[in-house]
Design a protein around this motif. Structure first.
Motif, PDB file in Angstrom:
ATOM      1  N   VAL A 142       0.774  -1.207  -0.011  1.00 21.68           N
ATOM      2  CA  VAL A 142      -0.168   0.056  -0.144  1.00 21.68           C
ATOM      3  C   VAL A 142       1.118   1.222  -0.006  1.00 21.68           C
ATOM      4  CG1 VAL A 142      -1.995   1.148   1.327  1.00 21.68           C
ATOM      5  CG2 VAL A 142      -1.634  -1.315   1.401  1.00 21.68           C
ATOM      6  N   ARG A 143       0.535   2.142  -0.729  1.00 20.53           N
ATOM      7  CA  ARG A 143       1.280   3.622  -0.890  1.00 20.53           C
ATOM      8  C   ARG A 143       0.110   4.450  -0.222  1.00 20.53           C
ATOM      9  NH1 ARG A 143       6.309   6.097  -1.376  1.00 20.53           N
ATOM     10  NH2 ARG A 143       6.026   8.308  -1.987  1.00 20.53           N
ATOM     11  N   LYS A 144       0.417   5.061   0.745  1.00 21.49           N
ATOM     12  CA  LYS A 144      -0.594   6.262   1.159  1.00 21.49           C
ATOM     13  C   LYS A 144      -0.020   7.383   2.119  1.00 21.49           C
ATOM     14  CE  LYS A 144      -4.774   6.332   4.070  1.00 21.49           C
ATOM     15  NZ  LYS A 144      -5.754   5.695   4.801  1.00 21.49           N
ATOM     16  N   ASN A 145      -0.169   8.579   1.524  1.00 20.69           N
ATOM     17  CA  ASN A 145       0.336   9.796   2.427  1.00 20.69           C
ATOM     18  C   ASN A 145       1.718   9.630   2.185  1.00 20.69           C
ATOM     19  OD1 ASN A 145      -2.178  10.636   3.072  1.00 20.69           O
ATOM     20  ND2 ASN A 145      -2.115   9.272   4.816  1.00 20.69           N
ATOM     21  N   GLY A 146       2.305   9.341   0.946  1.00 23.85           N
ATOM     22  CA  GLY A 146       4.040   9.299   0.757  1.00 23.85           C
ATOM     23  C   GLY A 146       4.457   8.250   1.504  1.00 23.85           C
ATOM     24  N   ARG A 147       3.880   7.321   1.912  1.00 17.73           N
ATOM     25  CA  ARG A 147       4.590   6.148   2.738  1.00 17.73           C
ATOM     26  C   ARG A 147       4.090   4.918   1.952  1.00 17.73           C
ATOM     27  NH1 ARG A 147       7.347   6.695   6.971  1.00 17.73           N
ATOM     28  NH2 ARG A 147       7.746   4.856   8.369  1.00 17.73           N
ATOM     29  N   ASN A 148       5.223   4.157   1.992  1.00 15.20           N
ATOM     30  CA  ASN A 148       5.020   2.595   1.454  1.00 15.20           C
ATOM     31  C   ASN A 148       4.975   1.767   2.736  1.00 15.20           C
ATOM     32  OD1 ASN A 148       5.829   3.168  -1.414  1.00 15.20           O
ATOM     33  ND2 ASN A 148       8.069   3.473  -0.623  1.00 15.20           N
ATOM     34  N   ARG A 149       4.171   0.663   2.562  1.00 13.09           N
ATOM     35  CA  ARG A 149       3.929  -0.024   3.534  1.00 13.09           C
ATOM     36  C   ARG A 149       3.775  -1.690   2.795  1.00 13.09           C
ATOM     37  NH1 ARG A 149       0.185   2.525   7.912  1.00 13.09           N
ATOM     38  NH2 ARG A 149       1.838   3.292   9.244  1.00 13.09           N
ATOM     39  N   LEU A 150       4.605  -2.421   3.384  1.00 18.39           N
ATOM     40  CA  LEU A 150       4.409  -3.890   2.818  1.00 18.39           C
ATOM     41  C   LEU A 150       3.928  -4.794   4.111  1.00 18.39           C
ATOM     42  CD1 LEU A 150       5.399  -5.960   0.531  1.00 18.39           C
ATOM     43  CD2 LEU A 150       7.289  -6.129   1.739  1.00 18.39           C
ATOM     44  N   PHE A 151       2.835  -5.669   3.924  1.00 16.81           N
ATOM     45  CA  PHE A 151       2.570  -6.551   4.725  1.00 16.81           C
ATOM     46  C   PHE A 151       2.833  -7.933   4.125  1.00 16.81           C
ATOM     47  CE2 PHE A 151      -0.168  -2.804   5.098  1.00 16.81           C
ATOM     48  CZ  PHE A 151      -0.226  -2.675   6.485  1.00 16.81           C
ATOM     49  N   VAL A 152       3.483  -8.706   5.035  1.00 20.08           N
ATOM     50  CA  VAL A 152       3.776 -10.121   4.593  1.00 20.08           C
ATOM     51  C   VAL A 152       3.068 -11.219   5.894  1.00 20.08           C
ATOM     52  CG1 VAL A 152       5.414 -11.785   3.923  1.00 20.08           C
ATOM     53  CG2 VAL A 152       5.921  -9.405   3.424  1.00 20.08           C
TER      54      VAL A 152
END
Length: 160
Positions: A142-152
């Motif tokens: 997910v890319r939201k508010n200039g931040r990448n988030r990776l969930f594994v």
């Protein structure tokens, strides 16, 4: 000079919510230090050697992608890393950063590199996402508010 990996929270292994949160600079040295802390924490939690190795591989590939691609190897930027042990032996990993977004705003969709080529034409890279996809039971970017988030999510049956 130490990489300055900071342990933000760590809930005791063996509790219902065993959890580790690290904050680290976006450098290769910091990734190595963070991996050592993760493995130590997992071992203290009683996670089997083979499972620790699988978790370490997925976390290493993911963090190295942030350093090399999201931050372009500049050493600028920070990375948040969360590990949460799940009932039944699995683990959830969350990695977040402020680096460049994934191309086309999505996880790479390709399979493994073609190895049916002459030895001199074998690829040097391109295996990381294939490994992560193969070993994980759930993978979300997910890319939201200039931040990448990776969930594994790595379920116990995939952890060596």
């Amino acid at each position: 000079m130490p990489a300055q990996v900071r342990r933000v929270t760590a809930r005791a292994p063996g509790t219902d919510a065993a959890h580790l949160r690290l904050h680290l600079p976006g450098t290769a040295d910091a990734v190595r230090d963070a991996l050592a802390q993760c493995v130590s924490w997992l071992m203290d939690a009683g996670v089997r050697d083979g499972a620790c190795g699988t978790i370490e591989l997925v976390v290493a590939e993911s963090l190295n992608n942030v350093v090399e691609h999201a931050y372009g190897g500049t050493g600028r930027g920070d990375i948040g890393l969360d590990l949460r042990l799940l009932p039944g032996g699995g683990v959830e990993v969350r990695i977040d950063d402020h680096g460049q977004p994934m191309p086309q705003g999505a996880l790479p969709d390709r399979g493994p590199p073609d190895l049916a080529v002459p030895r001199g034409d074998l690829p040097e890279g391109g295996f990381g996402w294939c490994l992560i996809r193969t070993l994980s039971s759930r993978l979300v970017y997910v890319r939201k508010n200039g931040r990448n988030r990776l969930f594994v999510r790595l379920d116990a049956d995939r952890l060596g």
